[in-house]
Design an enzyme around this catalytic site. Structure first.
Site, PDB file in Angstrom:
ATOM      1  N   GLY A 293       0.850  -1.197   0.000  1.00 32.88           N
ATOM      2  CA  GLY A 293       0.000   0.000   0.000  1.00 32.88           C
ATOM      3  C   GLY A 293       0.880   1.239   0.000  1.00 32.88           C
ATOM      4  O   GLY A 293       0.516   2.276   0.554  1.00 32.88           O
TER       5      GLY A 293
ATOM      6  N   ARG B 127       0.264   5.538  -1.802  1.00 33.95           N
ATOM      7  CA  ARG B 127      -0.280   6.806  -1.280  1.00 33.95           C
ATOM      8  C   ARG B 127      -0.441   6.739   0.237  1.00 33.95           C
ATOM      9  O   ARG B 127      -0.136   5.719   0.860  1.00 33.95           O
ATOM     10  CB  ARG B 127      -1.616   7.116  -1.948  1.00 33.95           C
ATOM     11  CG  ARG B 127      -2.717   6.136  -1.590  1.00 33.95           C
ATOM     12  CD  ARG B 127      -4.092   6.656  -1.970  1.00 33.95           C
ATOM     13  NE  ARG B 127      -5.126   5.869  -1.335  1.00 33.95           N
ATOM     14  CZ  ARG B 127      -5.994   5.088  -1.999  1.00 33.95           C
ATOM     15  NH1 ARG B 127      -5.944   4.997  -3.306  1.00 33.95           N
ATOM     16  NH2 ARG B 127      -6.912   4.410  -1.326  1.00 33.95           N
TER      17      ARG B 127
ATOM     18  N   SER C 129      -4.278  -0.500  14.138  1.00 32.69           N
ATOM     19  CA  SER C 129      -5.069   0.727  14.329  1.00 32.69           C
ATOM     20  C   SER C 129      -5.552   0.754  15.771  1.00 32.69           C
ATOM     21  O   SER C 129      -5.716  -0.303  16.396  1.00 32.69           O
ATOM     22  CB  SER C 129      -6.277   0.690  13.393  1.00 32.69           C
ATOM     23  OG  SER C 129      -7.238   1.646  13.791  1.00 32.69           O
TER      24      SER C 129
ATOM     25  N   TYR D 192     -13.169  -4.355  10.147  1.00 31.33           N
ATOM     26  CA  TYR D 192     -11.892  -3.631  10.240  1.00 31.33           C
ATOM     27  C   TYR D 192     -11.250  -3.858  11.622  1.00 31.33           C
ATOM     28  O   TYR D 192     -10.061  -4.170  11.720  1.00 31.33           O
ATOM     29  CB  TYR D 192     -12.163  -2.146   9.998  1.00 31.33           C
ATOM     30  CG  TYR D 192     -10.925  -1.284   9.935  1.00 31.33           C
ATOM     31  CD1 TYR D 192     -10.120  -1.256   8.800  1.00 31.33           C
ATOM     32  CD2 TYR D 192     -10.564  -0.467  11.012  1.00 31.33           C
ATOM     33  CE1 TYR D 192      -8.990  -0.441   8.738  1.00 31.33           C
ATOM     34  CE2 TYR D 192      -9.449   0.350  10.961  1.00 31.33           C
ATOM     35  CZ  TYR D 192      -8.659   0.362   9.816  1.00 31.33           C
ATOM     36  OH  TYR D 192      -7.540   1.166   9.761  1.00 31.33           O
TER      37      TYR D 192
ATOM     38  N   ALA E 262     -11.739  -6.301  13.706  1.00 30.01           N
ATOM     39  CA  ALA E 262     -11.285  -7.694  13.849  1.00 30.01           C
ATOM     40  C   ALA E 262      -9.981  -7.899  13.088  1.00 30.01           C
ATOM     41  O   ALA E 262      -9.057  -8.557  13.577  1.00 30.01           O
ATOM     42  CB  ALA E 262     -12.358  -8.647  13.337  1.00 30.01           C
TER      43      ALA E 262
ATOM     44  N   LYS F  48      -7.705  -5.656  12.453  1.00 34.88           N
ATOM     45  CA  LYS F  48      -6.601  -4.930  13.096  1.00 34.88           C
ATOM     46  C   LYS F  48      -6.214  -5.577  14.437  1.00 34.88           C
ATOM     47  O   LYS F  48      -5.051  -5.553  14.835  1.00 34.88           O
ATOM     48  CB  LYS F  48      -6.976  -3.456  13.281  1.00 34.88           C
ATOM     49  CG  LYS F  48      -7.149  -2.702  11.959  1.00 34.88           C
ATOM     50  CD  LYS F  48      -5.863  -2.680  11.151  1.00 34.88           C
ATOM     51  CE  LYS F  48      -5.978  -1.929   9.842  1.00 34.88           C
ATOM     52  NZ  LYS F  48      -4.730  -1.928   9.070  1.00 34.88           N
TER      53      LYS F  48
HETATM   54  N1  LIG Z   1      -5.882   6.798   7.917  1.00 36.26           N
HETATM   55  C1  LIG Z   1      -6.129   6.421   9.145  1.00 36.26           C
HETATM   56  O1  LIG Z   1      -6.773   7.150   9.902  1.00 36.26           O
HETATM   57  C2  LIG Z   1      -5.586   5.129   9.667  1.00 36.26           C
HETATM   58  C3  LIG Z   1      -5.589   4.921  11.040  1.00 36.26           C
HETATM   59  C4  LIG Z   1      -5.086   3.727  11.555  1.00 36.26           C
HETATM   60  C5  LIG Z   1      -4.589   2.774  10.695  1.00 36.26           C
HETATM   61  N2  LIG Z   1      -4.586   3.009   9.353  1.00 36.26           N
HETATM   62  C6  LIG Z   1      -4.064   1.951   8.490  1.00 36.26           C
HETATM   63  O2  LIG Z   1      -2.954   2.464   7.760  1.00 36.26           O
HETATM   64  C7  LIG Z   1      -2.845   1.768   6.540  1.00 36.26           C
HETATM   65  C8  LIG Z   1      -2.734   2.759   5.395  1.00 36.26           C
HETATM   66  O3  LIG Z   1      -3.923   3.501   5.346  1.00 36.26           O
HETATM   67  P1  LIG Z   1      -4.081   4.925   4.632  1.00 36.26           P
HETATM   68  O4  LIG Z   1      -4.809   5.781   5.564  1.00 36.26           O
HETATM   69  O5  LIG Z   1      -2.800   5.374   4.072  1.00 36.26           O
HETATM   70  O6  LIG Z   1      -5.123   4.500   3.484  1.00 36.26           O
HETATM   71  P2  LIG Z   1      -5.145   4.767   1.918  1.00 36.26           P
HETATM   72  O7  LIG Z   1      -6.470   4.275   1.463  1.00 36.26           O
HETATM   73  O8  LIG Z   1      -4.759   6.171   1.609  1.00 36.26           O
HETATM   74  O9  LIG Z   1      -3.977   3.807   1.390  1.00 36.26           O
HETATM   75  C9  LIG Z   1      -4.097   2.411   1.366  1.00 36.26           C
HETATM   76  C10 LIG Z   1      -3.199   1.873   0.270  1.00 36.26           C
HETATM   77  O10 LIG Z   1      -3.337   0.435   0.265  1.00 36.26           O
HETATM   78  C11 LIG Z   1      -3.501   0.016  -1.091  1.00 36.26           C
HETATM   79  N3  LIG Z   1      -4.235  -1.248  -1.158  1.00 36.26           N
HETATM   80  C12 LIG Z   1      -5.544  -1.477  -0.902  1.00 36.26           C
HETATM   81  N4  LIG Z   1      -5.856  -2.763  -1.125  1.00 36.26           N
HETATM   82  C13 LIG Z   1      -4.713  -3.371  -1.533  1.00 36.26           C
HETATM   83  C14 LIG Z   1      -4.410  -4.706  -1.925  1.00 36.26           C
HETATM   84  N5  LIG Z   1      -5.334  -5.678  -1.945  1.00 36.26           N
HETATM   85  N6  LIG Z   1      -3.127  -4.980  -2.284  1.00 36.26           N
HETATM   86  C15 LIG Z   1      -2.183  -4.010  -2.290  1.00 36.26           C
HETATM   87  N7  LIG Z   1      -2.424  -2.728  -1.933  1.00 36.26           N
HETATM   88  C16 LIG Z   1      -3.676  -2.417  -1.568  1.00 36.26           C
HETATM   89  C17 LIG Z   1      -4.270   1.155  -1.742  1.00 36.26           C
HETATM   90  O11 LIG Z   1      -4.176   1.111  -3.170  1.00 36.26           O
HETATM   91  C18 LIG Z   1      -3.594   2.368  -1.126  1.00 36.26           C
HETATM   92  O12 LIG Z   1      -2.453   2.770  -1.843  1.00 36.26           O
HETATM   93  C19 LIG Z   1      -4.063   0.856   6.453  1.00 36.26           C
HETATM   94  O13 LIG Z   1      -3.724  -0.453   6.855  1.00 36.26           O
HETATM   95  C20 LIG Z   1      -5.020   1.467   7.441  1.00 36.26           C
HETATM   96  O14 LIG Z   1      -5.934   0.533   7.944  1.00 36.26           O
HETATM   97  C21 LIG Z   1      -5.073   4.156   8.820  1.00 36.26           C
END
Ligand SMILES: NC(=O)c1ccc[n+]([C@@H]2O[C@H](COP(=O)([O-])OP(=O)(O)OC[C@H]3O[C@@H](n4cnc5c(N)ncnc54)[C@H](O)[C@@H]3O)[C@@H](O)[C@H]2O)c1
Length: 323
Positions: free
Chosen positions: A85, A88, A215, A228, A230, A232
């Site tokens: 991921g 971005r 998370s 989600y 579960a 995490k």
């Molecule tokens: N943004 C928040 O508030 C937050 C808080 C806690 C945890 N997180 C976790 O942080 C991580 C990143 O989240 P983010 O906020 O940058 O989200 P985001 O949606 O901006 O980025 C997620 C990235 O994962 C990629 N992705 C999705 N499905 C995929 C797959 N099957 N195979 C490969 N890549 C895949 C997407 O294309 C994207 O580039 C996630 O695991 C999210 O659960 C986010």
């Protein structure tokens, strides 16, 4: 005194009760004196008979076996980080931060779009190199193929950041089995798939670090996010277990548990819910992706961190969030 390595073997099987991997060898000095030595696993993959170095007396769990330190190989080859991921959001920030600290970066994502291109550009502007790997973390064959591509491009993998994640929110009664499965498959099975595929490369190099992006929702739950939460929480159990299983091979495993981070994922949360959340936490703002990236860098650099979950949440876990 200069000692020459005349033979050695790298031992990969952890032997209880010592549970470690190490290299053992025989060195010889100019007078023909031979000694049995230990060699730190950080030199794995770079040992050659005939190389010279120093021998120092040293205590280890194996007893007082002297340590051979090869000369001229202190600086490791460039290290490689695979960030899922990584195109971005948090993954991009982590990729760029690690590029700044000298890592070659494998940006693994499901789609090579303009955001992925921008991240790759930023990595090269930071003075490093990136390879893009099109990978669906939820499918093992796709992960295996992607990991092979990284290994053939860069020759090694030292760090894995299991960051790819999705949400499909709904109250449980309205959450279809497909919504449940999709989130578990990407967020949890994805981390298992990547850890399994990458670990042999880490072991071959004498160690590595796996960071699972969990998370705060995995710690305290959240209405409308049963799948989600579960996934995490599952990542935390995976972290604890892999940290125990892989420590003998020099692989550390750590989870981080961010609060709301300023990315597309958090900004998709309906504004009233987000505003209400911010009102309840001690420091009422969103976390910057770069703040998460700095923590990831610290975890990689601090070798005492293993088998823990680190919240990075502006105090969310000490506030009383209600439904
Ligand atoms: N943004 C928040 O508030 C937050 C808080 C806690 C945890 N997180 C976790 O942080 C991580 C990143 O989240 P983010 O906020 O940058 O989200 P985001 O949606 O901006 O980025 C997620 C990235 O994962 C990629 N992705 C999705 N499905 C995929 C797959 N099957 N195979 C490969 N890549 C895949 C997407 O294309 C994207 O580039 C996630 O695991 C999210 O659960 C986010």
């Amino acid at each position: 005194m200069v000692w020459k390595l005349i033979t050695y073997t790298e031992l990969y099987t952890p032997v209880p009760p010592y549970k470690s991997i190490y290299a053992i060898g025989i060195v010889e000095n100019e007078e023909g004196v031979k000694r049995v030595v230990r060699i730190d696993r950080k030199f794995f993959g770079r040992l050659k008979t005939g190389m010279v170095g120093e021998v120092t007396e040293s205590w280890s769990v194996f007893g007082n076996i002297p340590l051979f330190i090869p000369s001229g190989v202190e600086a490791r080859e460039e290290k490689v980080a695979l960030v899922t991921g990584g195109a971005r959001g948090i993954g991009a920030a982590i990729s760029i931060e690690l590029a700044k600290s000298g890592y070659l970066i494998a940006v693994a994502d499901i789609l090579r779009d303009t955001e992925a291109e921008n991240t790759i550009k930023a990595i090269s502007n930071a003075g490093s190199k990136a390879v893009f790997v099109e990978m669906d973390v939820s499918r093992y064959e796709s992960v295996e193929e992607g990991v092979k591509k990284v290994a053939s491009e860069f020759g090694r993998i030292d760090v894995l950041v299991n960051n790819a994640g999705i949400t499909k929110d709904s109250y449980m009664q309205r959450m279809s089995p497909d919504m449940w499965d999709a989130v578990i498959r990407v967020n949890l099975t994805g981390a298992y798939n990547c850890s399994r595929a990458v670990t042999p490369y880490m072991i071959k190099n004498g160690g590595g670090v796996i960071i699972n992006v969990s998370s705060i929702v995995g710690l305290i739950g959240n209405v409308g996010q049963a799948n989600y939460a579960a996934s995490k929480s599952g990542l935390i159990g995976l972290t604890y277990t892999l940290a125990k299983e892989l420590a003998p091979y020099g692989v550390r495993v750590v989870a981080i548990a961010p609060g709301f981070v300023k990315t597309r994922m958090a900004l998709a949360v309906p504004t009233p819910i987000l505003r209400d959340y911010l009102r309840r936490i001690p420091i009422p703002r969103l976390i910057e992706p770069e703040e998460i990236a700095k923590l990831v860098r610290h975890i990689i650099e601090n070798e005492a961190l293993n088998g823990i979950v680190i919240p990075i949440d502006l105090g969310t876990t000490i506030s009383s969030l209600k439904a």
